[in-house]
Design a protein around this motif. Sequence first.
Motif: not given
Length: 172
Positions: A1-4, A6-10, A46-51
Motif C-alpha cells: 500500500m502506497n501512502l501519500d 501529505a496524508f501521512a503527515m496529516r 483504519r484511518l490510514v487504510t481508508m480508500e
Amino acid sequence: MNLDPAFAMRIADLFRDHNRALVAFLQCRLHSMSDAQEVAQEAYVRLVTMERPEQVDSLRAYLFRIASNLAVDRLRARQVRADHPQVAPDEDLHLAPIPERHVHATGQLQQLHKALRELPAKTGRAFVMHVIDGCEISAIARAMKISERMVRYHVAHALAHCRARVDEPEMP
C-alpha cells in the motif's frame, strides 16, 4: 500500500495533537486503559487504510467516529462474553468411560448442527468460516462482501445462539 506523503503527515499531526484526547475518550467509554490504547491503535490503522481520504472533511472527527464505533463493538463483545461465560466441563466427564464421552460429544455435535441450521444463512456461514475454518474477520468480510463489523455481529449472534441451544436442558 502506497501512502501519500501529505496524508501521512496529516495522520502524524493528528496523532501528535489528538492521541492523548482520543485515548482518554476511549478510556472513559471502555473503563480500561489497555482496551482504550488497542482501540485507538485500530482506529488509526483504519484511518490510514481508508480508500478515499480526500472525501473526509475532518480527519479528527472521522478518527473519533471510527474509535467510537470500535468501542461500541468492544463493549458488545464484552457483554456477549459476560452473558455466556465459558463454563468448565463437569469433572465427571473426564472420568467417564470413552463410549459415554463419545455419546455425549456426539449429542452436543448434533445439537450444534441443529442450532446452525436454525440461523440465517449469512450468520451460519460467517460463524463456520471463523470458528470452524479459522478464517480472519477481514477475509470473511471480503468473501461475503459485508463489513467486518457485520461479520463480528454474525459470529457473536451465532455463538450466542449455539451456546444457548447446546446448553438447553434435554427434554425427556
